[in-house]
Design a protein around this motif. Structure first.
Motif, PDB file in Angstrom:
ATOM      1  N   ASN A  29      -1.758  73.538  -5.723  1.00 48.92           N
ATOM      2  CA  ASN A  29      -1.356  74.675  -6.615  1.00 48.92           C
ATOM      3  C   ASN A  29       0.122  74.572  -6.918  1.00 48.92           C
ATOM      4  O   ASN A  29       0.819  75.643  -7.023  1.00 48.92           O
ATOM      5  CB  ASN A  29      -1.518  75.955  -6.111  1.00 48.92           C
ATOM      6  N   PHE A  30       0.931  73.394  -7.221  1.00 50.87           N
ATOM      7  CA  PHE A  30       2.173  73.282  -7.550  1.00 50.87           C
ATOM      8  C   PHE A  30       2.299  73.880  -8.809  1.00 50.87           C
ATOM      9  O   PHE A  30       1.596  73.350  -9.822  1.00 50.87           O
ATOM     10  CB  PHE A  30       2.685  72.004  -7.491  1.00 50.87           C
ATOM     11  N   PRO A  31       3.097  74.923  -8.906  1.00 53.01           N
ATOM     12  CA  PRO A  31       3.083  75.610 -10.412  1.00 53.01           C
ATOM     13  C   PRO A  31       3.919  75.131 -11.549  1.00 53.01           C
ATOM     14  O   PRO A  31       3.837  75.460 -12.657  1.00 53.01           O
ATOM     15  CB  PRO A  31       3.574  76.975 -10.067  1.00 53.01           C
ATOM     16  N   PHE A  32       4.614  74.171 -11.153  1.00 51.77           N
ATOM     17  CA  PHE A  32       5.691  73.489 -12.052  1.00 51.77           C
ATOM     18  C   PHE A  32       5.265  72.252 -12.954  1.00 51.77           C
ATOM     19  O   PHE A  32       4.521  71.287 -12.103  1.00 51.77           O
ATOM     20  CB  PHE A  32       6.939  73.203 -11.612  1.00 51.77           C
ATOM     21  N   GLU A  33       5.483  71.993 -13.988  1.00 46.29           N
ATOM     22  CA  GLU A  33       5.504  70.589 -14.714  1.00 46.29           C
ATOM     23  C   GLU A  33       6.860  69.976 -14.391  1.00 46.29           C
ATOM     24  O   GLU A  33       8.119  70.589 -14.398  1.00 46.29           O
ATOM     25  CB  GLU A  33       5.528  70.702 -16.144  1.00 46.29           C
ATOM     26  N   ILE A  34       6.928  68.567 -13.830  1.00 41.57           N
ATOM     27  CA  ILE A  34       8.128  68.063 -13.341  1.00 41.57           C
ATOM     28  C   ILE A  34       8.660  67.207 -14.696  1.00 41.57           C
ATOM     29  O   ILE A  34       8.104  66.523 -15.047  1.00 41.57           O
ATOM     30  CB  ILE A  34       8.028  67.293 -12.039  1.00 41.57           C
ATOM     31  N   VAL A  35       9.810  67.487 -14.991  1.00 44.84           N
ATOM     32  CA  VAL A  35      10.443  66.791 -16.227  1.00 44.84           C
ATOM     33  C   VAL A  35      11.438  65.719 -15.425  1.00 44.84           C
ATOM     34  O   VAL A  35      12.668  66.516 -15.102  1.00 44.84           O
ATOM     35  CB  VAL A  35      11.191  67.607 -17.267  1.00 44.84           C
ATOM     36  N   ASP A  36      11.100  64.507 -15.323  1.00 39.61           N
ATOM     37  CA  ASP A  36      12.186  63.536 -14.642  1.00 39.61           C
ATOM     38  C   ASP A  36      12.613  62.245 -15.727  1.00 39.61           C
ATOM     39  O   ASP A  36      11.835  61.407 -15.933  1.00 39.61           O
ATOM     40  CB  ASP A  36      11.528  62.907 -13.356  1.00 39.61           C
ATOM     41  N   GLU A  37      13.835  62.442 -16.079  1.00 38.53           N
ATOM     42  CA  GLU A  37      14.432  61.360 -17.021  1.00 38.53           C
ATOM     43  C   GLU A  37      15.231  60.392 -16.112  1.00 38.53           C
ATOM     44  O   GLU A  37      15.972  60.823 -15.461  1.00 38.53           O
ATOM     45  CB  GLU A  37      15.029  62.231 -18.136  1.00 38.53           C
ATOM     46  N   LEU A  72      11.775  85.924  -7.448  1.00 39.12           N
ATOM     47  CA  LEU A  72      11.772  84.297  -7.694  1.00 39.12           C
ATOM     48  C   LEU A  72      10.316  83.828  -6.956  1.00 39.12           C
ATOM     49  O   LEU A  72       9.931  82.944  -7.193  1.00 39.12           O
ATOM     50  CB  LEU A  72      13.137  83.888  -6.661  1.00 39.12           C
ATOM     51  N   GLU A  73      10.322  84.408  -5.800  1.00 35.53           N
ATOM     52  CA  GLU A  73       9.050  83.867  -5.050  1.00 35.53           C
ATOM     53  C   GLU A  73       7.749  84.121  -5.893  1.00 35.53           C
ATOM     54  O   GLU A  73       6.854  83.078  -5.897  1.00 35.53           O
ATOM     55  CB  GLU A  73       8.749  84.774  -3.629  1.00 35.53           C
ATOM     56  N   LEU A  74       7.456  84.921  -6.519  1.00 33.38           N
ATOM     57  CA  LEU A  74       6.323  85.244  -7.470  1.00 33.38           C
ATOM     58  C   LEU A  74       6.280  84.285  -8.411  1.00 33.38           C
ATOM     59  O   LEU A  74       5.365  83.777  -9.081  1.00 33.38           O
ATOM     60  CB  LEU A  74       6.257  86.721  -8.112  1.00 33.38           C
ATOM     61  N   ARG A  75       7.571  83.835  -8.964  1.00 31.09           N
ATOM     62  CA  ARG A  75       7.456  82.892 -10.105  1.00 31.09           C
ATOM     63  C   ARG A  75       7.648  81.347  -9.453  1.00 31.09           C
ATOM     64  O   ARG A  75       7.921  80.295 -10.362  1.00 31.09           O
ATOM     65  CB  ARG A  75       8.965  83.031 -10.872  1.00 31.09           C
ATOM     66  N   GLY A  76       7.167  80.973  -8.281  1.00 31.28           N
ATOM     67  CA  GLY A  76       7.153  79.803  -7.811  1.00 31.28           C
ATOM     68  C   GLY A  76       8.451  79.121  -6.966  1.00 31.28           C
ATOM     69  O   GLY A  76       7.931  77.999  -6.463  1.00 31.28           O
ATOM     70  N   VAL A  77       9.304  79.783  -6.865  1.00 25.73           N
ATOM     71  CA  VAL A  77      10.411  79.473  -6.094  1.00 25.73           C
ATOM     72  C   VAL A  77      10.230  79.798  -4.574  1.00 25.73           C
ATOM     73  O   VAL A  77      10.374  80.896  -3.918  1.00 25.73           O
ATOM     74  CB  VAL A  77      11.745  79.866  -6.462  1.00 25.73           C
TER      75      VAL A  77
END
Length: 272
Positions: A101-109, A235-240
């Motif tokens: 349930n990792f909520p983020f898309e990782i953008v790694d350039e 912040l916690e509710l938003r995935g941090v």
């Protein structure tokens, strides 16, 4: 999920989200490791004036080594040695999958010093800019390493590594936007057992070229305690969360080593 505790609830202190003041409001996301000092208030804060520390390249998980004989062959040989050791570390450093349930898309350039996390939450857009880890407590590569001290200091090295892992942290900037409304920007530091809010501001876009000096609000630690707690929960509710930041800590340590290899390879080509 991290919880709040009063200064008398030491049993739950390992998971508390705490607030610290920031020396610079609205600046770039820089690696800091604030000293920890208990306050009478339910939230803990650190003293102002903590010095910023530049990220340490690759020492995060690589132990000290004896440099004897590494100078032979000049600069190209020294660079080759660095590349080989970093690649050897990467070969044994299995990357952990993202938590459930990792909520983020990782953008790694490639070639960049930050990773960006993105997600949508209800009608909001969340962006987290994650900097390279700050490894203040870790041993650095020491060219004056004595061969005679190697065996005697082995246990001390292990203890130093453990302490360094406790002191390591990530600096993050969390940006929450909703349509054309002003953005909420948080500057945070994520330790292994807690996340701090160092600063918060409301960022309003303006088309005027005239220099203005808007009121930016009080320091985060000057806000009422209930407001601070509410912003932590926001912040916690938003995935941090600690689950997110601990995964990103390990991810960034690996990225740091990969970028070190790329940088050293470029250097080798330029000095060949």
């Amino acid at each position: 999920m991290a919880t709040f505790v009063s200064s008398t609830s030491s049993a739950a202190a390992a998971s508390v989200l705490r607030s610290v003041p920031s020396a610079v409001r609205g600046g770039a996301c820089a690696a800091t490791a604030p000293a920890r000092r208990p306050l009478a208030a339910p939230l803990r804060a650190a003293a102002k004036g903590s010095a910023n520390s530049a990220p340490v390249m690759m020492e995060s998980k690589v132990k000290k080594r004896n440099k004897k004989g590494s100078g032979g062959g000049g600069l190209p040989a020294a660079i080759d040695l660095e590349i080989r050791e970093a690649e050897a570390y990467l070969a044994t450093d299995g990357e952990e999958p993202a938590p459930d349930n990792f909520p983020f898309e990782i953008v790694d350039e490639e070639g960049m010093s930050v990773v960006i996390l993105k997600r949508e939450y209800k009608d909001e857009k969340i962006e987290v800019i994650v900097s390279m880890p700050n490894m203040e407590g870790d041993p650095e590569f020491d060219e004056e390493d004595d061969e005679a001290d190697g065996d005697a200091a082995a246990n001390d090295d292990d203890e130093d590594d453990d302490e360094g892992d406790e002191d390591s942290s990530l600096s993050m900037k969390v940006i929450v936007s909703k349509g054309s409304s002003p953005k909420l920007e948080f500057t945070c530091t994520a330790f292994r057992e807690e996340i701090t809010i160092d600063d918060m501001m409301i960022a309003e876009e303006t088309e005027s070229k005239e220099e203005k000096f808007p009121f930016e609000g009080p320091e985060f630690t000057e806000l009422p305690v209930n407001v601070q707690k509410g912003l932590f929960k926001f912040l916690e509710l938003r995935g941090v969360t600690l689950t997110t930041t601990n995964f990103m800590h390990d991810y960034m340590v690996t990225k740091q080593t990969k970028e070190y290899v790329r940088w050293m390879t470029k250097l080798k080509d330029l000095v060949r």
